[in-house]
Design a protein around this motif. Structure first.
Motif, PDB file in Angstrom:
ATOM      1  N   UNK A 172      -5.199  -0.575  -8.814  1.00  0.00           N
ATOM      2  CA  UNK A 172      -5.824  -0.216  -7.544  1.00  0.00           C
ATOM      3  C   UNK A 172      -6.565  -1.423  -6.963  1.00  0.00           C
ATOM      4  N   UNK A 173      -7.331  -2.084  -7.816  1.00  0.00           N
ATOM      5  CA  UNK A 173      -8.097  -3.235  -7.352  1.00  0.00           C
ATOM      6  C   UNK A 173      -7.188  -4.370  -6.887  1.00  0.00           C
ATOM      7  N   UNK A 194      -4.509  -6.595   0.154  1.00  0.00           N
ATOM      8  CA  UNK A 194      -4.814  -6.257   1.559  1.00  0.00           C
ATOM      9  C   UNK A 194      -5.926  -7.166   2.097  1.00  0.00           C
ATOM     10  N   UNK A 195      -6.958  -7.378   1.277  1.00  0.00           N
ATOM     11  CA  UNK A 195      -8.087  -8.203   1.722  1.00  0.00           C
ATOM     12  C   UNK A 195      -7.643  -9.635   1.992  1.00  0.00           C
ATOM     13  N   UNK A 196      -6.798 -10.171   1.119  1.00  0.00           N
ATOM     14  CA  UNK A 196      -6.365 -11.565   1.289  1.00  0.00           C
ATOM     15  C   UNK A 196      -5.553 -11.737   2.570  1.00  0.00           C
ATOM     16  N   UNK A 221       0.847  -1.205   0.000  1.00  0.00           N
ATOM     17  CA  UNK A 221       0.000   0.000   0.000  1.00  0.00           C
ATOM     18  C   UNK A 221       0.877   1.248   0.000  1.00  0.00           C
ATOM     19  N   UNK A 230      -4.241  -4.043  -5.555  1.00  0.00           N
ATOM     20  CA  UNK A 230      -3.685  -3.670  -4.247  1.00  0.00           C
ATOM     21  C   UNK A 230      -4.725  -3.943  -3.154  1.00  0.00           C
ATOM     22  N   UNK A 231      -5.967  -3.575  -3.442  1.00  0.00           N
ATOM     23  CA  UNK A 231      -7.047  -3.828  -2.476  1.00  0.00           C
ATOM     24  C   UNK A 231      -7.158  -5.335  -2.218  1.00  0.00           C
ATOM     25  N   UNK A 232      -7.084  -6.118  -3.290  1.00  0.00           N
ATOM     26  CA  UNK A 232      -7.182  -7.575  -3.152  1.00  0.00           C
ATOM     27  C   UNK A 232      -6.071  -8.109  -2.247  1.00  0.00           C
ATOM     28  N   UNK A 237       2.140   1.688  -3.403  1.00  0.00           N
ATOM     29  CA  UNK A 237       1.058   2.201  -4.256  1.00  0.00           C
ATOM     30  C   UNK A 237       0.942   3.722  -4.114  1.00  0.00           C
TER      31      UNK A 237
END
Lengths: 337, 386
Positions: B277-278, B284-286, B262, B280-282, B265
């Protein structure tokens, strides 16, 4: 830190599981599919008798005032059985909302009736015109222009819309936004309406976990039974790996859903993001399991004769409703980045 | 369910954080998978042990703190959050020690555990052979009975850091009349002794992190067998369970990687790309998903349940997540990704490409993900073996 449900919560899950195993066989779901919603009426009645339908209602209305953490596992079982009906709307959204922002008259008219299984509640949040189970419901709670209304279905125009999951009995609703039907809409009322949306999303996610489990169970059973080349197809590594992948996705979705239940029940600052994570993981796992289960079933899975399709179509509908992955990823993204 | 940490757990976290903030080396050490870097990592391991942080979950008599599993996870979160050096004692503390706790004699535990945790005696694993990888039971190294012990002969390979370690452990056939997983025994053996030749092998990233071990009539006393003679397979399987499971790769490591991603990013030249962007979000979520899955697993273990084949799900998840996360970082870096460690213009000292290459080993080591998926299908889902 203790990540486990209480014995009471697990017992309630077992109760729901037993009722549904006995009374909600695939033939019941199929009957609703074929236009006979009354086939599931006795299931609703039994769930009401055992206190499941009324679990979130206040005690003076015949309920048990239970929280999100108490209903997570029951909703997983409801998904597992693919029980049709406005269960999320009545249990997770409707009764708590009525209790919180309903007028005295609205509460008197509907709360106890809903808790005892005599009235079904459907819900239409802002911008939502298509409402599942509208035809068999008794009361509508709808949000329009930031204001919540509560009115009997007899005063709502509901035009049926054919759904891919026929058991969902969709209808396009219109109604007159009259003062007489308004619920509380002060600042606190608005916050409670937001909370109701989170609950709807979470209960939907819990159902998706149950749908995944059932589809995977069906596929595993089929892979054990179906023989080709002189042995069960489940002995083939390509089939094994497909099903292992399905299990991994499903099992990593579950704790996300459970955790969101805790966050809502204990009013955590991260509750909204946690609910989004639950919906993303549960929805994506379910749509992934759909594909694996269908492929393992082969041609028979591609028919209406095989029960699998009823779970597949429910999974597609629920993964997209109450915010699809794109919507919830955006919410998570705003939090993370 | 209570997902808040208790006051004691929060206190433990604070203690970890305070010590780590004061003691973690400010300059990053050279890779622990090189000869020079290994020495510096051992100095750090000495320091960790002397302060009581080397093996927090161990009994106090062996230098631990008797921390609960939850506290161990907290320690790991803090350790990686602090950017502390990678653990070159890993193969001893997290793989051999659990086996010793389960099957070792008191004499073995007394003799081996403290020097292992302090880094005074370093350990490498010696599972694979040239013709026994995923099919470990086809191994051919042997142990011949002699007065007071055994003589080991054979070849082991892909031994992590064995080029720098003092000792190793692995399986040898003690009963030549038996085949496959029967008649094997679990040995600990010295790497710097007569009859042993160790040849370092450079890994994909260029570090000498691998080694081949050639054994020719190497004497090992009876005291260095773990568990009973000919029961080595069962003993070894207990270790592989911990290797695949959370002891090898706790969530703290991946949460720290996601945080660094992040950060990368935010420094990235083009943040308008919705696809990146998506991703990077993935990532973090994982990491979050792995964290909550682990807290759920650990709660089960603390209630006395055994997780068994479920650890294979862990292994597939973290190893494939780690690859995706590093791929995302490289996509953010763009064409500069080819700048190696030490290159003047490298982004973040080239650590992402280094980490990516290391991550690629994840789906291979500790039982390939193909083997893990077989285990999941057969032992968790109950699909037929053949």
């Amino acid at each position: 830190m203790r990540f486990a449900f209480t014995d009471d919560q697990q017992m309630l899950r077992d109760t729901v599981r037993d009722v549904l195993q006995r009374e909600c066989a695939p033939e019941v779901v199929r009957a609703v599919w074929e236009g006979r919603p009354e086939a599931a009426a006795s299931v609703w009645a039994t769930l009401a008798e055992t206190g499941v339908i009324g679990m979130t209602a206040p005690q003076d209305a015949g309920g048990m005032a239970m929280s999100e953490l108490d209903w997570i596992l029951p909703f997983e079982e409801i998904g597992y059985a693919a029980l049709p009906g406005p269960l999320v709307e009545t249990i997770a959204v409707g009764m708590p909302l009525l209790d919180a922002v309903g007028t005295d008259a609205q509460k008197t008219q509907w709360l106890e009736a809903a808790a005892t299984g005599h009235a079904k509640i459907v819900v239409a949040f802002e911008d939502q015109a298509i409402v599942p189970y509208a035809a068999s419901a008794d009361v509508l709670i709808a949000e329009r222009g930031g204001v919540a209304y509560c009115l009997p279905m007899s005063e709502v125009s509901a035009v049926p819309e054919r759904s891919v999951d026929r058991a969902r009995q969709l209808a396009r609703i219109t109604f007159e936004e009259s003062e007489a039907h308004r619920m509380r809409s002060d600042v606190e009322g608005h916050a409670l309406l937001s909370l109701a949306k989170e609950r709807a999303t979470l209960a939907t996610a819990a159902q998706l976990v149950g749908l995944s489990r059932r589809m995977l169970d069906m596929a595993v059973q089929y892979a054990k039974d179906r023989e080709q080349f002189g042995k069960p197809i489940g002995a083939q590594q390509a089939v094994k790996h497909r099903l292992a992948n399905a299990l991994i996705q499903q099992e990593f979705a579950r704790p996300m859903v459970y955790r969101a239940g805790w966050s809502l029940a204990t009013n955590q600052a991260t509750a909204e993001v946690d609910v989004s994570l639950a919906k993303i993981y549960a929805g994506e796992a379910a749509t992934f399991v759909v594909k694996q289960a269908l492929q393992v079933h082969g041609a028979i899975g591609y028919t209406i004769e095989c029960d699998l399709h009823m779970w597949m179509k429910r999974a597609w509908a629920l993964a997209a409703t109450r915010g699809d992955s794109a919507f919830h990823r955006e919410r998570v993204g705003r939090h993370v980045l | 369910m209570d997902l808040d940490f208790t006051a004691d757990e929060e206190g433990f976290r604070k203690e970890c954080r305070t010590w780590l903030e004061a003691n973690v080396p400010t300059d990053e050490l050279p890779s622990g998978d090189t000869r020079e870097g290994f020495k510096q990592h051992i100095e750090w391991e000495n320091e960790l042990f002397d302060a009581g942080w080397a093996a927090v979950s161990w009994p106090k008599q062996y230098g631990g703190r008797e921390a609960s599993l939850i506290e161990w996870l907290i320690f790991e979160e803090e350790y990686y959050r602090a950017g502390a050096p990678s653990r070159v004692t890993q193969n001893g503390i997290f793989l051999l020690a659990p086996t010793l706790f389960e099957f070792g004699t008191d004499e073995q535990k007394e003799r081996i555990l403290r020097p292992m945790a302090r880094g005074d005696v370093t350990w490498g694993q010696a599972w694979s052979e040239p013709n026994a990888g995923s099919d470990l039971a086809s191994l051919t190294s042997t142990a011949r009975r002699v007065e007071g012990g055994w003589r080991l002969t054979g070849q082991k390979t892909w031994s992590t850091r064995a080029a720098f370690c003092d000792m190793a452990y692995g399986l040898f056939r003690t009963d030549p009349a038996q085949t496959r997983h029967r008649g094997l025994s679990y040995f600990m053996f010295p790497l710097r002794t007569k009859g042993v030749t160790v040849r370092g092998v450079d890994r994909l990233d260029g570090d000498e992190g691998f080694a081949e071990i050639f054994l020719e009539d190497v004497f090992v006393p009876d005291a260095d067998i773990i568990g009973e003679v000919d029961q080595g397979w069962r003993v070894a399987m207990a270790t592989t369970g911990s290797e695949r499971g959370l002891t090898l790769r706790s969530p703290g490591r991946f949460m720290a990687t996601a945080s660094r991603l992040i950060d990368l990013y935010h420094r990235h030249r083009d943040r308008s790309d919705p696809v990146l962007r998506d991703r990077v979000i993935q990532a973090w979520m994982d990491a979050q998903a792995y964290r909550w899955f682990t807290f759920q697993t650990v709660t089960r273990m603390m209630q006395g349940e055994s997780i068994g084949a479920d650890s294979s799900m862990n292994k597939v998840f973290w190893s494939e997540m780690d690859v995706r996360t590093h791929e995302t970082a490289l996509a953010l870096i763009g064409e500069l990704l080819e700048l190696d460690e030490g290159a003047e213009s490298a982004v973040d000292q080239g650590q992402w490409m280094k980490g990516f290459q290391f991550a690629l080993a994840g789906p291979i080591y500790a039982g390939t993900n193909e083997i893990q998926r077989n285990i999941i299908a057969e032992r968790v889902l109950g699909l037929p073996r053949k």
